[in-house]
Design an enzyme around this catalytic site. Structure first.
Site, short mmCIF file in Angstrom:
data_model
loop_
_atom_site.label_atom_id
_atom_site.label_comp_id
_atom_site.label_asym_id
_atom_site.label_seq_id
_atom_site.Cartn_x
_atom_site.Cartn_y
_atom_site.Cartn_z
N VAL A 63 0.81 -1.23 0.00
CA VAL A 63 0.00 0.00 0.00
C VAL A 63 0.84 1.28 0.00
CG1 VAL A 63 -2.10 -1.00 1.01
CG2 VAL A 63 -0.33 -0.07 2.53
N TYR A 154 3.57 5.68 16.31
CA TYR A 154 2.28 5.04 15.99
C TYR A 154 1.13 6.02 16.27
CZ TYR A 154 -1.42 1.52 15.99
OH TYR A 154 -2.57 0.80 15.72
N ALA A 155 1.18 6.68 17.43
CA ALA A 155 0.12 7.64 17.80
C ALA A 155 0.04 8.76 16.78
CB ALA A 155 0.38 8.19 19.19
N ALA A 156 1.21 9.24 16.34
CA ALA A 156 1.23 10.34 15.36
C ALA A 156 0.51 9.92 14.07
CB ALA A 156 2.67 10.76 15.06
P1 NAD Z 1 -2.12 -7.51 11.74
O1 NAD Z 1 -0.64 -7.34 11.81
O2 NAD Z 1 -2.74 -8.74 12.26
O3 NAD Z 1 -2.60 -7.30 10.23
C1 NAD Z 1 -2.11 -6.25 9.43
C2 NAD Z 1 -1.94 -6.75 8.01
O4 NAD Z 1 -1.49 -5.66 7.20
C3 NAD Z 1 -0.89 -7.86 7.87
O5 NAD Z 1 -1.45 -8.98 7.20
C4 NAD Z 1 0.22 -7.22 7.06
O6 NAD Z 1 0.88 -8.13 6.19
C5 NAD Z 1 -0.54 -6.16 6.28
N1 NAD Z 1 0.34 -5.09 5.82
C6 NAD Z 1 1.32 -4.47 6.54
N2 NAD Z 1 1.96 -3.60 5.75
C7 NAD Z 1 1.38 -3.67 4.53
C8 NAD Z 1 1.61 -3.01 3.30
N3 NAD Z 1 2.60 -2.11 3.19
N4 NAD Z 1 0.83 -3.31 2.25
C9 NAD Z 1 -0.17 -4.22 2.37
N5 NAD Z 1 -0.41 -4.90 3.50
C10 NAD Z 1 0.34 -4.62 4.57
O7 NAD Z 1 -2.72 -6.21 12.47
P2 NAD Z 1 -4.18 -5.84 13.06
O8 NAD Z 1 -4.07 -5.82 14.53
O9 NAD Z 1 -5.24 -6.63 12.40
O10 NAD Z 1 -4.24 -4.32 12.61
C11 NAD Z 1 -4.95 -3.89 11.48
C12 NAD Z 1 -5.09 -2.37 11.58
O11 NAD Z 1 -5.78 -2.04 12.79
C13 NAD Z 1 -3.77 -1.60 11.63
O12 NAD Z 1 -3.89 -0.40 10.89
C14 NAD Z 1 -3.61 -1.27 13.11
O13 NAD Z 1 -2.83 -0.12 13.31
C15 NAD Z 1 -5.06 -1.05 13.48
N6 NAD Z 1 -5.35 -1.17 14.92
C16 NAD Z 1 -5.10 -2.34 15.56
C17 NAD Z 1 -5.38 -2.43 16.91
C18 NAD Z 1 -5.13 -3.69 17.70
O14 NAD Z 1 -5.19 -3.63 18.94
N7 NAD Z 1 -4.89 -4.82 17.07
C19 NAD Z 1 -5.91 -1.33 17.60
C20 NAD Z 1 -6.16 -0.15 16.89
C21 NAD Z 1 -5.88 -0.09 15.55
#
Ligand code: NAD
Length: 257
Positions: A63, A154-156
């Site tokens: 992405v 991350y927060a930013a």
């Molecule tokens: P995860 O690591 O389980 O899944 C994230 C996926 O994104 C992975 O499969 C990874 O391969 C893919 N990815 C990473 N970089 C990429 C790129 N450059 N291009 C395409 N794919 C890419 O994480 P998650 O916990 O499911 O998090 C998903 C989203 O939710 C993230 O944006 C995270 O910041 C956000 N989030 C998560 C939480 C939490 O507590 N898990 C809380 C708030 C926000």
């Protein structure tokens, strides 16, 4: 069937919240385009959807790379003719106090978490504008609203995504495109498991600590966020625009004792 026939693109849907959302969207009748960096994980999501009788396709793309994202968009339009829902979900973690963060690590988190929302939106929006319809869901986090230790980069990024969501909504409302943000609290996914391992020697104690930040007695599950994404993707949220939707067990607005 709350998403019957809708073409949905979910970035980073090979794992965690994105994967859970892909499975739910497909169950609700959507054609799901699963995007991820990991071919193995992305294809795994597609396989599960197809085994459950749903419709999905995998496109490997980074992405942060304009050529890959532009090609992915063209491929979806060529195959399905439109994109009804874009869920900008892909993201990575960044740990450390600001003075500890290496510039390259800072850039990497900015790149995936902000540029990774900008680029898919940039290439998908003209197609939504042409049809005067669409729903974009941007993945922020409740960290956009509260200070948490050692999470500066991350927060930013998540604060930036929330601000971006509001600006996007103003610009694309005339095209009947809705843009909303999800603000999850702590959701047990591979992302959080990795963070816990990297940051704490006693994982069980760390989990108890995380629970103290919220009102719910258990941590969130990917399905909890998937259900909120389903609401924002569906026509049920027609009057929800530029909004932050908290899925955080009370972490932002509740106070324990
Ligand atoms: P995860 O690591 O389980 O899944 C994230 C996926 O994104 C992975 O499969 C990874 O391969 C893919 N990815 C990473 N970089 C990429 C790129 N450059 N291009 C395409 N794919 C890419 O994480 P998650 O916990 O499911 O998090 C998903 C989203 O939710 C993230 O944006 C995270 O910041 C956000 N989030 C998560 C939480 C939490 O507590 N898990 C809380 C708030 C926000």
């Amino acid at each position: 069937m709350r998403l019957q026939g809708k073409v949905t693109l979910i970035t980073g849907s090979g794992s965690g919240i994105g994967k859970s959302t892909a499975l739910l969207f497909a169950k609700e009748g959507a054609i799901v385009v699963v995007n991820d960096l990991s071919e193995e994980h992305g294809r795994g999501t597609v396989k599960e959807i197809e085994e459950a009788g749903g419709q999905a396709a995998f496109i490997q793309a980074d992405v942060t790379n304009p050529e890959s994202v532009s090609a992915m968009t063209d491929q979806i339009i060529a195959k399905f003719g439109r994109i009804d829902v874009l869920f900008n979900n892909a993201g990575i973690s960044g740990v450390g106090q600001l003075h500890e963060i290496e510039p390259d690590d800072w850039d990497r988190v900015m790149n995936v978490n902000i540029r990774g929302v900008f680029l898919p939106s940039k290439y998908v929006l003209p197609h939504m504008m042409e049809r005067k319809s669409g729903s974009i869901i941007n993945m922020s986090s409740c960290i956009a609203e509260i200070g948490l230790a050692r999470r500066a980069s991350y927060a930013a990024t998540k604060g930036a995504v929330l601000a971006l969501t509001k600006s996007m909504q103003v610009d694309y409302a005339p095209y009947h495109i809705r843009v909303n943000a999800l603000l999850p609290g702590t959701i047990m996914t591979p992302f959080v498991e990795k963070y816990l391992k990297e940051s704490y020697s006693d994982e069980a104690a760390a989990i108890e600590g995380l629970k103290k930040r919220q009102l719910s007695e258990s941590l969130g599950r990917p399905e909890d966020v998937a259900k909120a994404a389903l609401f924002l993707a569906s026509d049920e949220s027609t009057f929800v625009m530029g909004a932050p939707l908290y899925v955080d067990g009370g972490a932002v607005f509740g106070k324990n004792a």
